[in-house]
Design an enzyme around this catalytic site. Structure first.
Site, PDB file in Angstrom:
ATOM      1  N   ARG A  53       3.932  42.287 -73.771  1.00 63.29           N
ATOM      2  CA  ARG A  53       4.736  43.137 -72.902  1.00 63.29           C
ATOM      3  C   ARG A  53       4.697  44.559 -73.454  1.00 63.29           C
ATOM      4  O   ARG A  53       4.302  44.777 -74.597  1.00 63.29           O
ATOM      5  CB  ARG A  53       6.172  42.622 -72.840  1.00 63.29           C
ATOM      6  CG  ARG A  53       6.313  41.268 -72.178  1.00 63.29           C
ATOM      7  CD  ARG A  53       7.681  40.652 -72.435  1.00 63.29           C
ATOM      8  NE  ARG A  53       8.739  41.463 -71.862  1.00 63.29           N
ATOM      9  CZ  ARG A  53      10.026  41.356 -72.180  1.00 63.29           C
ATOM     10  NH1 ARG A  53      10.399  40.493 -73.126  1.00 63.29           N
ATOM     11  NH2 ARG A  53      10.929  42.113 -71.601  1.00 63.29           N
TER      12      ARG A  53
ATOM     13  N   SER B 294       7.340  46.755 -73.777  1.00 61.51           N
ATOM     14  CA  SER B 294       8.559  47.320 -74.340  1.00 61.51           C
ATOM     15  C   SER B 294       8.314  47.746 -75.785  1.00 61.51           C
ATOM     16  O   SER B 294       7.384  47.284 -76.449  1.00 61.51           O
ATOM     17  CB  SER B 294       9.696  46.295 -74.299  1.00 61.51           C
ATOM     18  OG  SER B 294       9.471  45.253 -75.236  1.00 61.51           O
TER      19      SER B 294
ATOM     20  N   LYS C 219      11.854  32.746 -77.810  1.00 58.40           N
ATOM     21  CA  LYS C 219      12.932  32.380 -76.893  1.00 58.40           C
ATOM     22  C   LYS C 219      12.566  32.643 -75.436  1.00 58.40           C
ATOM     23  O   LYS C 219      13.243  32.136 -74.533  1.00 58.40           O
ATOM     24  CB  LYS C 219      14.234  33.101 -77.260  1.00 58.40           C
ATOM     25  CG  LYS C 219      14.224  34.605 -77.138  1.00 58.40           C
ATOM     26  CD  LYS C 219      15.518  35.195 -77.687  1.00 58.40           C
ATOM     27  CE  LYS C 219      15.551  36.706 -77.625  1.00 58.40           C
ATOM     28  NZ  LYS C 219      15.583  37.239 -76.261  1.00 58.40           N
ATOM     29  N   ASP C 220      11.504  33.414 -75.187  1.00 55.12           N
ATOM     30  CA  ASP C 220      11.054  33.660 -73.814  1.00 55.12           C
ATOM     31  C   ASP C 220      10.099  32.587 -73.305  1.00 55.12           C
ATOM     32  O   ASP C 220       9.792  32.551 -72.110  1.00 55.12           O
ATOM     33  CB  ASP C 220      10.340  35.019 -73.714  1.00 55.12           C
ATOM     34  CG  ASP C 220      11.268  36.198 -73.935  1.00 55.12           C
ATOM     35  OD1 ASP C 220      12.476  36.046 -73.696  1.00 55.12           O
ATOM     36  OD2 ASP C 220      10.773  37.272 -74.342  1.00 55.12           O
TER      37      ASP C 220
ATOM     38  N   THR D  67      26.252  41.714 -71.811  1.00 57.09           N
ATOM     39  CA  THR D  67      25.170  40.789 -72.148  1.00 57.09           C
ATOM     40  C   THR D  67      24.526  40.296 -70.862  1.00 57.09           C
ATOM     41  O   THR D  67      25.197  40.184 -69.830  1.00 57.09           O
ATOM     42  CB  THR D  67      25.665  39.576 -72.964  1.00 57.09           C
ATOM     43  OG1 THR D  67      24.569  38.675 -73.165  1.00 57.09           O
ATOM     44  CG2 THR D  67      26.771  38.822 -72.243  1.00 57.09           C
TER      45      THR D  67
ATOM     46  N   SER E 287      22.962  37.360 -70.924  1.00 63.66           N
ATOM     47  CA  SER E 287      22.724  35.951 -71.248  1.00 63.66           C
ATOM     48  C   SER E 287      23.904  35.065 -70.866  1.00 63.66           C
ATOM     49  O   SER E 287      25.029  35.280 -71.327  1.00 63.66           O
ATOM     50  CB  SER E 287      22.449  35.828 -72.753  1.00 63.66           C
ATOM     51  OG  SER E 287      22.623  34.503 -73.196  1.00 63.66           O
ATOM     52  N   LEU E 288      23.641  34.048 -70.030  1.00 66.45           N
ATOM     53  CA  LEU E 288      24.676  33.064 -69.708  1.00 66.45           C
ATOM     54  C   LEU E 288      25.117  32.311 -70.964  1.00 66.45           C
ATOM     55  O   LEU E 288      26.289  31.949 -71.098  1.00 66.45           O
ATOM     56  CB  LEU E 288      24.157  32.063 -68.676  1.00 66.45           C
ATOM     57  CG  LEU E 288      24.195  32.466 -67.205  1.00 66.45           C
ATOM     58  CD1 LEU E 288      23.641  31.335 -66.352  1.00 66.45           C
ATOM     59  CD2 LEU E 288      25.602  32.811 -66.758  1.00 66.45           C
ATOM     60  N   ARG E 289      24.167  32.050 -71.865  1.00 66.60           N
ATOM     61  CA  ARG E 289      24.482  31.348 -73.111  1.00 66.60           C
ATOM     62  C   ARG E 289      25.527  32.120 -73.910  1.00 66.60           C
ATOM     63  O   ARG E 289      26.518  31.555 -74.396  1.00 66.60           O
ATOM     64  CB  ARG E 289      23.199  31.180 -73.941  1.00 66.60           C
ATOM     65  CG  ARG E 289      23.426  30.673 -75.367  1.00 66.60           C
ATOM     66  CD  ARG E 289      22.130  30.765 -76.176  1.00 66.60           C
ATOM     67  NE  ARG E 289      21.622  32.115 -76.289  1.00 66.60           N
ATOM     68  CZ  ARG E 289      22.056  33.019 -77.156  1.00 66.60           C
ATOM     69  NH1 ARG E 289      23.026  32.722 -78.005  1.00 66.60           N
ATOM     70  NH2 ARG E 289      21.522  34.232 -77.190  1.00 66.60           N
ATOM     71  N   ARG E 290      25.312  33.434 -74.065  1.00 69.01           N
ATOM     72  CA  ARG E 290      26.267  34.248 -74.804  1.00 69.01           C
ATOM     73  C   ARG E 290      27.596  34.350 -74.067  1.00 69.01           C
ATOM     74  O   ARG E 290      28.669  34.222 -74.663  1.00 69.01           O
ATOM     75  CB  ARG E 290      25.685  35.647 -75.032  1.00 69.01           C
ATOM     76  CG  ARG E 290      24.526  35.665 -76.013  1.00 69.01           C
ATOM     77  CD  ARG E 290      23.853  37.022 -76.070  1.00 69.01           C
ATOM     78  NE  ARG E 290      22.757  37.025 -77.022  1.00 69.01           N
ATOM     79  CZ  ARG E 290      21.624  37.711 -76.866  1.00 69.01           C
ATOM     80  NH1 ARG E 290      21.443  38.445 -75.775  1.00 69.01           N
ATOM     81  NH2 ARG E 290      20.669  37.658 -77.779  1.00 69.01           N
TER      82      ARG E 290
ATOM     83  N   ARG F 118      21.181  44.552 -68.244  1.00 73.24           N
ATOM     84  CA  ARG F 118      19.770  44.215 -68.453  1.00 73.24           C
ATOM     85  C   ARG F 118      19.065  45.418 -69.057  1.00 73.24           C
ATOM     86  O   ARG F 118      19.594  46.516 -69.116  1.00 73.24           O
ATOM     87  CB  ARG F 118      19.094  43.877 -67.109  1.00 73.24           C
ATOM     88  CG  ARG F 118      19.504  42.567 -66.469  1.00 73.24           C
ATOM     89  CD  ARG F 118      18.860  41.351 -67.096  1.00 73.24           C
ATOM     90  NE  ARG F 118      17.436  41.518 -67.328  1.00 73.24           N
ATOM     91  CZ  ARG F 118      16.487  41.389 -66.392  1.00 73.24           C
ATOM     92  NH1 ARG F 118      16.818  41.090 -65.151  1.00 73.24           N
ATOM     93  NH2 ARG F 118      15.219  41.530 -66.703  1.00 73.24           N
ATOM     94  N   GLY F 119      17.829  45.198 -69.483  1.00 73.47           N
ATOM     95  CA  GLY F 119      17.028  46.296 -70.001  1.00 73.47           C
ATOM     96  C   GLY F 119      16.561  46.044 -71.418  1.00 73.47           C
ATOM     97  O   GLY F 119      16.914  45.049 -72.048  1.00 73.47           O
TER      98      GLY F 119
ATOM     99  N   ARG G 119      19.971  49.057 -73.472  1.00 74.18           N
ATOM    100  CA  ARG G 119      21.243  48.322 -73.551  1.00 74.18           C
ATOM    101  C   ARG G 119      22.200  48.990 -74.542  1.00 74.18           C
ATOM    102  O   ARG G 119      23.411  49.033 -74.317  1.00 74.18           O
ATOM    103  CB  ARG G 119      20.990  46.861 -73.935  1.00 74.18           C
ATOM    104  CG  ARG G 119      20.567  46.012 -72.745  1.00 74.18           C
ATOM    105  CD  ARG G 119      20.370  44.562 -73.130  1.00 74.18           C
ATOM    106  NE  ARG G 119      19.059  44.333 -73.729  1.00 74.18           N
ATOM    107  CZ  ARG G 119      18.704  43.210 -74.340  1.00 74.18           C
ATOM    108  NH1 ARG G 119      19.581  42.223 -74.466  1.00 74.18           N
ATOM    109  NH2 ARG G 119      17.494  43.068 -74.833  1.00 74.18           N
TER     110      ARG G 119
ATOM    111  N   CYS H 189      16.897  30.026 -68.117  1.00 74.89           N
ATOM    112  CA  CYS H 189      17.861  31.127 -68.109  1.00 74.89           C
ATOM    113  C   CYS H 189      19.092  30.824 -67.263  1.00 74.89           C
ATOM    114  O   CYS H 189      20.112  31.490 -67.383  1.00 74.89           O
ATOM    115  CB  CYS H 189      17.186  32.402 -67.578  1.00 74.89           C
ATOM    116  SG  CYS H 189      15.944  33.089 -68.677  1.00 74.89           S
TER     117      CYS H 189
END
Length: 320
Positions: A16, A18, A92-93, A136, A138-141, A158-159, A164, A251
Protein backbone atom coordinates in the site's frame (compact mmCIF):
# COMPACT_ATOMS: atom_id res chain seq x y z
CA UNK A 1 29.21 -19.16 5.54
CA UNK A 2 29.15 -20.69 2.06
CA UNK A 3 27.88 -18.42 -0.70
CA UNK A 4 25.66 -20.09 -3.26
CA UNK A 5 25.52 -18.52 -6.71
CA UNK A 6 21.98 -17.86 -7.95
CA UNK A 7 20.61 -16.13 -11.00
CA UNK A 8 20.37 -12.38 -10.39
CA UNK A 9 16.90 -10.90 -10.55
CA UNK A 10 14.96 -7.87 -9.41
CA UNK A 11 12.29 -8.67 -6.82
CA UNK A 12 9.26 -6.39 -7.19
CA UNK A 13 7.68 -5.74 -3.79
CA UNK A 14 4.02 -4.72 -3.61
CA UNK A 15 2.67 -2.51 -0.84
CA UNK A 16 0.00 0.00 0.00
CA UNK A 17 1.10 3.60 -0.45
CA UNK A 18 0.54 4.94 3.08
CA UNK A 19 3.53 6.28 4.97
CA UNK A 20 3.36 3.35 7.40
CA UNK A 21 3.09 0.73 4.65
CA UNK A 22 6.06 2.23 2.79
CA UNK A 23 8.11 2.52 5.98
CA UNK A 24 7.58 -1.10 7.05
CA UNK A 25 8.14 -2.28 3.48
CA UNK A 26 11.43 -0.39 3.47
CA UNK A 27 12.46 -2.19 6.69
CA UNK A 28 11.62 -5.56 5.12
CA UNK A 29 13.52 -4.78 1.92
CA UNK A 30 16.60 -3.72 3.88
CA UNK A 31 16.51 -7.00 5.84
CA UNK A 32 16.06 -9.01 2.64
CA UNK A 33 18.90 -7.10 0.94
CA UNK A 34 21.23 -8.06 3.79
CA UNK A 35 20.09 -11.70 3.60
CA UNK A 36 20.55 -11.68 -0.17
CA UNK A 37 24.11 -10.41 0.14
CA UNK A 38 25.02 -12.76 2.99
CA UNK A 39 23.72 -15.85 1.19
CA UNK A 40 24.72 -14.98 -2.35
CA UNK A 41 21.26 -14.54 -3.85
CA UNK A 42 22.26 -11.52 -5.93
CA UNK A 43 18.78 -10.01 -5.77
CA UNK A 44 17.82 -6.38 -6.22
CA UNK A 45 14.52 -4.92 -4.98
CA UNK A 46 12.03 -2.31 -6.15
CA UNK A 47 8.73 -1.12 -4.65
CA UNK A 48 5.38 -1.11 -6.47
CA UNK A 49 2.66 0.98 -4.78
CA UNK A 50 -0.86 -0.41 -5.07
CA UNK A 51 -4.15 1.26 -4.04
CA UNK A 52 -6.63 -1.07 -2.31
CA UNK A 53 -10.40 -0.83 -1.80
CA UNK A 54 -9.84 0.00 1.87
CA UNK A 55 -7.63 2.92 0.86
CA UNK A 56 -10.20 4.31 -1.58
CA UNK A 57 -13.22 4.23 0.73
CA UNK A 58 -12.53 6.49 3.70
CA UNK A 59 -15.92 8.04 4.45
CA UNK A 60 -17.52 4.99 6.11
CA UNK A 61 -16.45 2.62 8.87
CA UNK A 62 -14.61 -0.57 7.95
CA UNK A 63 -17.46 -2.66 9.31
CA UNK A 64 -19.85 -1.07 6.80
CA UNK A 65 -17.54 -1.40 3.80
CA UNK A 66 -18.00 -5.16 4.08
CA UNK A 67 -15.99 -8.10 2.84
CA UNK A 68 -12.60 -9.42 3.85
CA UNK A 69 -9.20 -8.43 2.59
CA UNK A 70 -10.08 -4.76 2.13
CA UNK A 71 -6.40 -3.81 2.23
CA UNK A 72 -4.91 -6.81 0.41
CA UNK A 73 -7.09 -8.05 -2.49
CA UNK A 74 -5.64 -5.81 -5.19
CA UNK A 75 -2.12 -6.58 -3.99
CA UNK A 76 -2.82 -10.31 -4.04
CA UNK A 77 -4.17 -10.03 -7.59
CA UNK A 78 -0.94 -8.33 -8.65
CA UNK A 79 0.95 -11.28 -7.13
CA UNK A 80 -1.20 -13.80 -8.98
CA UNK A 81 -0.77 -11.84 -12.23
CA UNK A 82 3.02 -11.79 -11.83
CA UNK A 83 3.16 -7.99 -11.63
CA UNK A 84 4.91 -8.22 -8.25
CA UNK A 85 6.96 -11.00 -6.63
CA UNK A 86 6.13 -10.54 -2.96
CA UNK A 87 3.89 -8.34 -0.84
CA UNK A 88 4.36 -6.80 2.58
CA UNK A 89 1.15 -6.67 4.63
CA UNK A 90 0.22 -5.79 8.16
CA UNK A 91 -0.78 -9.26 9.32
CA UNK A 92 -3.97 -7.97 10.93
CA UNK A 93 -5.19 -6.94 7.45
CA UNK A 94 -4.80 -10.44 6.01
CA UNK A 95 -7.85 -12.75 5.82
CA UNK A 96 -7.42 -16.12 7.50
CA UNK A 97 -7.53 -17.87 4.11
CA UNK A 98 -5.21 -16.92 1.25
CA UNK A 99 -6.01 -17.29 -2.46
CA UNK A 100 -4.97 -20.54 -4.12
CA UNK A 101 -1.38 -20.30 -5.30
CA UNK A 102 -0.30 -17.78 -2.67
CA UNK A 103 1.32 -18.34 0.74
CA UNK A 104 2.81 -16.52 3.69
CA UNK A 105 6.51 -16.87 2.92
CA UNK A 106 7.70 -15.23 6.13
CA UNK A 107 6.44 -13.77 9.38
CA UNK A 108 9.23 -11.52 10.70
CA UNK A 109 9.71 -10.93 14.43
CA UNK A 110 6.71 -9.22 15.94
CA UNK A 111 6.81 -5.83 17.63
CA UNK A 112 4.52 -4.72 20.49
CA UNK A 113 1.04 -6.12 19.67
CA UNK A 114 -0.87 -3.91 22.10
CA UNK A 115 -3.16 -1.01 21.35
CA UNK A 116 -2.23 2.39 22.71
CA UNK A 117 -3.93 5.70 23.36
CA UNK A 118 -2.91 9.19 22.35
CA UNK A 119 -4.73 11.64 24.56
CA UNK A 120 -4.95 15.37 25.06
CA UNK A 121 -2.35 16.26 27.65
CA UNK A 122 -0.89 12.76 27.63
CA UNK A 123 -3.14 11.38 30.38
CA UNK A 124 -3.49 7.57 30.54
CA UNK A 125 -6.70 5.84 29.49
CA UNK A 126 -7.94 5.27 33.05
CA UNK A 127 -7.70 8.97 33.85
CA UNK A 128 -9.85 10.20 30.96
CA UNK A 129 -12.88 12.23 32.13
CA UNK A 130 -16.41 10.89 32.23
CA UNK A 131 -17.95 10.91 28.75
CA UNK A 132 -14.57 11.25 27.05
CA UNK A 133 -14.79 11.18 23.23
CA UNK A 134 -12.54 8.45 21.81
CA UNK A 135 -11.84 7.97 18.13
CA UNK A 136 -11.38 4.54 16.54
CA UNK A 137 -12.45 2.78 13.35
CA UNK A 138 -12.35 -0.64 15.00
CA UNK A 139 -15.43 -2.48 16.28
CA UNK A 140 -13.06 -4.64 18.35
CA UNK A 141 -11.69 -1.60 20.17
CA UNK A 142 -15.10 0.07 20.51
CA UNK A 143 -16.66 -3.04 22.02
CA UNK A 144 -13.96 -3.56 24.63
CA UNK A 145 -13.62 0.11 25.53
CA UNK A 146 -17.39 0.38 26.08
CA UNK A 147 -17.24 -2.70 28.29
CA UNK A 148 -14.40 -1.13 30.29
CA UNK A 149 -15.98 2.33 30.53
CA UNK A 150 -19.64 2.50 29.39
CA UNK A 151 -19.46 6.29 29.73
CA UNK A 152 -16.96 6.61 26.85
CA UNK A 153 -18.29 8.32 23.72
CA UNK A 154 -16.85 6.20 20.91
CA UNK A 155 -16.61 7.99 17.56
CA UNK A 156 -15.61 6.53 14.22
CA UNK A 157 -12.48 7.89 12.54
CA UNK A 158 -10.72 6.53 9.45
CA UNK A 159 -7.49 7.36 7.70
CA UNK A 160 -3.75 6.84 7.98
CA UNK A 161 -1.96 7.19 11.31
CA UNK A 162 -0.99 10.83 10.79
CA UNK A 163 -4.49 11.87 9.68
CA UNK A 164 -6.06 10.11 12.69
CA UNK A 165 -3.63 11.87 15.02
CA UNK A 166 -4.65 15.21 13.47
CA UNK A 167 -8.32 14.37 14.12
CA UNK A 168 -7.57 14.35 17.85
CA UNK A 169 -7.49 18.13 17.52
CA UNK A 170 -9.72 18.84 14.51
CA UNK A 171 -12.67 16.69 15.67
CA UNK A 172 -12.56 17.62 19.33
CA UNK A 173 -11.63 14.17 20.59
CA UNK A 174 -10.18 13.43 24.01
CA UNK A 175 -8.26 10.39 22.77
CA UNK A 176 -7.62 8.10 19.82
CA UNK A 177 -6.72 4.41 19.96
CA UNK A 178 -4.12 3.03 17.58
CA UNK A 179 -1.90 -0.03 17.19
CA UNK A 180 1.34 0.55 19.07
CA UNK A 181 3.28 -1.24 16.32
CA UNK A 182 2.51 1.39 13.69
CA UNK A 183 3.77 4.21 15.87
CA UNK A 184 6.93 2.26 16.72
CA UNK A 185 7.65 1.55 13.06
CA UNK A 186 7.19 5.23 12.20
CA UNK A 187 9.51 6.25 15.03
CA UNK A 188 6.66 8.10 16.76
CA UNK A 189 6.72 6.30 20.11
CA UNK A 190 7.03 9.65 21.89
CA UNK A 191 3.46 10.41 20.84
CA UNK A 192 2.04 7.47 22.81
CA UNK A 193 0.29 8.57 26.01
CA UNK A 194 0.01 5.03 27.36
CA UNK A 195 -0.31 1.42 26.17
CA UNK A 196 -3.67 -0.29 26.64
CA UNK A 197 -3.50 -3.41 28.80
CA UNK A 198 -4.64 -6.47 26.80
CA UNK A 199 -6.90 -7.30 29.76
CA UNK A 200 -8.83 -4.14 28.82
CA UNK A 201 -8.51 -4.35 25.04
CA UNK A 202 -7.29 -7.56 23.43
CA UNK A 203 -5.36 -6.86 20.20
CA UNK A 204 -6.47 -7.74 16.69
CA UNK A 205 -5.38 -11.08 15.26
CA UNK A 206 -1.81 -10.70 14.01
CA UNK A 207 -1.42 -7.15 15.35
CA UNK A 208 2.21 -6.10 15.53
CA UNK A 209 3.27 -8.74 12.98
CA UNK A 210 3.89 -8.51 9.25
CA UNK A 211 2.97 -11.08 6.64
CA UNK A 212 5.24 -11.43 3.61
CA UNK A 213 3.14 -13.05 0.91
CA UNK A 214 4.48 -14.72 -2.22
CA UNK A 215 3.58 -17.25 -4.91
CA UNK A 216 3.90 -20.89 -3.89
CA UNK A 217 5.57 -21.58 -7.25
CA UNK A 218 8.37 -19.01 -6.78
CA UNK A 219 11.11 -21.15 -5.22
CA UNK A 220 13.71 -18.37 -5.29
CA UNK A 221 11.58 -15.93 -3.30
CA UNK A 222 10.42 -18.69 -0.95
CA UNK A 223 14.04 -19.65 -0.20
CA UNK A 224 14.91 -16.01 0.51
CA UNK A 225 11.87 -15.39 2.73
CA UNK A 226 12.46 -18.52 4.78
CA UNK A 227 15.58 -16.81 6.14
CA UNK A 228 13.50 -13.85 7.37
CA UNK A 229 10.91 -15.94 9.22
CA UNK A 230 10.75 -15.78 13.03
CA UNK A 231 9.60 -19.17 14.34
CA UNK A 232 8.05 -17.94 17.59
CA UNK A 233 6.10 -15.16 15.88
CA UNK A 234 4.94 -17.54 13.15
CA UNK A 235 3.62 -20.00 15.76
CA UNK A 236 1.76 -17.33 17.71
CA UNK A 237 0.24 -15.80 14.59
CA UNK A 238 -0.78 -19.25 13.29
CA UNK A 239 -2.78 -19.86 16.48
CA UNK A 240 -4.46 -16.46 16.25
CA UNK A 241 -5.28 -16.82 12.55
CA UNK A 242 -6.67 -20.33 13.02
CA UNK A 243 -8.92 -18.91 15.75
CA UNK A 244 -10.06 -16.13 13.40
CA UNK A 245 -10.76 -18.56 10.57
CA UNK A 246 -12.74 -20.91 12.82
CA UNK A 247 -15.05 -18.02 13.73
CA UNK A 248 -15.13 -16.69 10.16
CA UNK A 249 -14.12 -13.32 11.58
CA UNK A 250 -13.57 -10.03 9.81
CA UNK A 251 -13.96 -6.27 10.26
CA UNK A 252 -17.69 -6.66 10.90
CA UNK A 253 -17.14 -8.57 14.15
CA UNK A 254 -15.59 -7.40 17.44
CA UNK A 255 -13.01 -10.17 17.66
CA UNK A 256 -9.50 -10.24 19.08
CA UNK A 257 -6.79 -12.73 19.95
CA UNK A 258 -3.28 -12.79 21.34
CA UNK A 259 -0.93 -15.76 21.58
CA UNK A 260 2.40 -15.80 23.42
CA UNK A 261 5.13 -18.37 23.92
CA UNK A 262 4.90 -19.37 27.58
CA UNK A 263 7.25 -22.34 27.75
CA UNK A 264 9.48 -24.87 25.99
CA UNK A 265 9.50 -28.65 26.22
CA UNK A 266 10.58 -31.70 24.26
CA UNK A 267 7.21 -31.43 22.52
CA UNK A 268 7.97 -27.94 21.24
CA UNK A 269 7.02 -24.41 22.21
CA UNK A 270 4.08 -23.97 24.57
CA UNK A 271 1.58 -21.32 23.49
CA UNK A 272 -1.06 -19.52 25.53
CA UNK A 273 -3.87 -18.10 23.42
CA UNK A 274 -6.50 -15.63 24.61
CA UNK A 275 -9.49 -15.13 22.33
CA UNK A 276 -12.36 -12.65 22.52
CA UNK A 277 -15.71 -12.09 20.84
CA UNK A 278 -17.88 -9.16 21.90
CA UNK A 279 -21.09 -7.37 21.04
CA UNK A 280 -20.61 -4.02 19.27
CA UNK A 281 -22.03 -2.07 22.23
CA UNK A 282 -19.75 -3.83 24.73
CA UNK A 283 -22.65 -5.28 26.71
CA UNK A 284 -21.26 -8.79 26.15
CA UNK A 285 -17.57 -9.72 26.14
CA UNK A 286 -16.69 -13.42 25.87
CA UNK A 287 -13.11 -14.52 26.55
CA UNK A 288 -11.27 -17.84 26.68
CA UNK A 289 -7.64 -18.66 27.53
CA UNK A 290 -6.10 -22.01 26.61
CA UNK A 291 -2.56 -23.42 26.41
CA UNK A 292 -1.10 -25.97 24.00
CA UNK A 293 1.77 -26.83 21.66
CA UNK A 294 -0.13 -27.17 18.36
CA UNK A 295 -1.12 -23.68 17.13
CA UNK A 296 -3.88 -24.90 14.82
CA UNK A 297 -5.42 -27.17 17.45
CA UNK A 298 -5.16 -24.36 20.01
CA UNK A 299 -6.88 -21.85 17.75
CA UNK A 300 -9.73 -24.27 17.10
CA UNK A 301 -10.05 -25.10 20.81
CA UNK A 302 -10.40 -21.46 21.84
CA UNK A 303 -12.92 -20.81 19.05
CA UNK A 304 -15.01 -23.82 20.07
CA UNK A 305 -14.90 -22.75 23.73
CA UNK A 306 -16.21 -19.29 22.79
CA UNK A 307 -18.97 -20.84 20.70
CA UNK A 308 -19.95 -22.86 23.75
CA UNK A 309 -20.12 -19.59 25.73
CA UNK A 310 -22.53 -18.09 23.23
CA UNK A 311 -20.33 -16.55 20.54
CA UNK A 312 -22.54 -18.13 17.86
CA UNK A 313 -25.40 -15.81 18.85
CA UNK A 314 -23.20 -12.72 18.49
CA UNK A 315 -21.80 -13.96 15.17
CA UNK A 316 -25.29 -14.70 13.83
CA UNK A 317 -26.59 -11.27 14.82
CA UNK A 318 -23.67 -9.63 13.01
CA UNK A 319 -24.25 -11.68 9.88
CA UNK A 320 -21.09 -13.78 10.00
Amino acid sequence: MQHVSREARTIVVGTRQSALALTQTGHVIEALRQISEAHGFGYEFEIRKIVTKGDRILDVTLSKVGGKGLFVKEIEQALLDGEIDLAVHSMKDMPSELPEGLMNGAVPKRVDPRDCVITRGGVPLEELPTGAAIGTSSLRRASQLKAYRPDFDIRSIRGNIDSRIRKLETEGLDAIVLATAGLLRMGWEDRISSPVDPDICLPAVGQGALGIECRESDSGVRELLALLDDADTALAVAAERTFLGALNGGCQIPIGAHAVITGRSEHGSELTLTGMVGSPDGSTILKEIRTGTDPQALGLEVAQALRAQGADRILAELGS
